[in-house]
Design an enzyme around this catalytic site. Sequence first.
Site, PDB file in Angstrom:
ATOM      1  N   SER A  57      47.469 -43.070  22.573  1.00 30.38           N
ATOM      2  CA  SER A  57      48.167 -44.088  23.368  1.00 30.38           C
ATOM      3  C   SER A  57      47.959 -43.822  24.849  1.00 30.38           C
ATOM      4  O   SER A  57      47.891 -42.665  25.281  1.00 30.38           O
ATOM      5  CB  SER A  57      49.668 -44.079  23.070  1.00 30.38           C
ATOM      6  OG  SER A  57      50.343 -44.938  23.967  1.00 30.38           O
ATOM      7  N   TYR A 102      57.371 -39.412  22.851  1.00 28.83           N
ATOM      8  CA  TYR A 102      56.266 -40.164  22.231  1.00 28.83           C
ATOM      9  C   TYR A 102      54.960 -39.878  22.978  1.00 28.83           C
ATOM     10  O   TYR A 102      53.922 -39.604  22.364  1.00 28.83           O
ATOM     11  CB  TYR A 102      56.600 -41.664  22.260  1.00 28.83           C
ATOM     12  CG  TYR A 102      55.469 -42.561  21.825  1.00 28.83           C
ATOM     13  CD1 TYR A 102      55.186 -42.743  20.473  1.00 28.83           C
ATOM     14  CD2 TYR A 102      54.672 -43.231  22.758  1.00 28.83           C
ATOM     15  CE1 TYR A 102      54.136 -43.567  20.070  1.00 28.83           C
ATOM     16  CE2 TYR A 102      53.629 -44.055  22.364  1.00 28.83           C
ATOM     17  CZ  TYR A 102      53.361 -44.228  21.014  1.00 28.83           C
ATOM     18  OH  TYR A 102      52.322 -45.044  20.628  1.00 28.83           O
TER      19      TYR A 102
END
Length: 253
Positions: A141, A155
């Site tokens: 990501s 995250y």
Amino acid sequence: MTLLITGGASGIGAETARLAAQRGHKVAINYRSREARARKVVADIAANGGQAVALPADVSHEADISGLFDAAEQALGPISHLVNSAGIGTSPTRVEDFDAGVLARLFAVNTVGLMLCCREAARRMSTRRGGKGGVIVNVSSMAATIGGRPGASAYAASKAAVDSFTMGFAKEVAPEGIRAVSLRPGMIETEMTERTLADREVRAAIESTIAMGRVGQAQEIANAILWLLSDEASFISGVTLDASGGGFVFGKR
Ligand code: NAD
């Protein structure tokens, strides 16, 4: 190619499955909870003349992972390509409110589960172990590059670990016929982000931080993944590719 996709019932994984099948590849679609969705992707692929299977497994369970690879090979033959798309987020959380169980779950899925899927693939693909080589795309990501948007530092860290792991892993297995790449999507419209993007003001604020001024679509990520999996990317390994609409810019709103 014979492709296994973790988290393939929805979003980026499902789009990758559909596109791979359209191009004539056999696809094993792993799901954890979205069985009906996985079966629908398989049915759509079969209706178009393709070959696919839906296979249950929770990538945070080690025993599930070897079972998944065994089942995929039984159904379709040796797995030559792997896309690790299974992943979870958390609700926005400040560090002072961290919960150890939530962090453990996050890393068990996004990081350790992905690493163990790579282990399983390496055991089967490595020419050193009698395999024929292969290609692995790990879905990371852009969060890894900015420490995450507010409340998403954990995250982001789980994905930064994926990037670093992929670099080291790729070097280890490059002489054994395996390429491994980390693909970093920016903000993409999927079930993972639909609640966030449903708020028009939040969506506008997010889009103002993307150079192209818009969020991406799962198909745009699937296109990049299919290229990385293909022989057109034959000299590319151990790197990250950003598919992020030009990257993060400071928001105007
Ligand atoms: P998604 O929620 O549609 O897809 C994730 C899939 O992973 C789901 O089908 C889910 O059931 C599955 N999954 C979750 N935990 C699992 C487990 N333990 N075992 C097996 N499967 C599991 O969302 P998406 O956006 O398609 O996400 C795919 C990947 O892309 C994720 O790794 C995510 O972190 C990453 N990503 C998404 C975005 C975005 O903006 N949507 C941005 C960057 C990276």
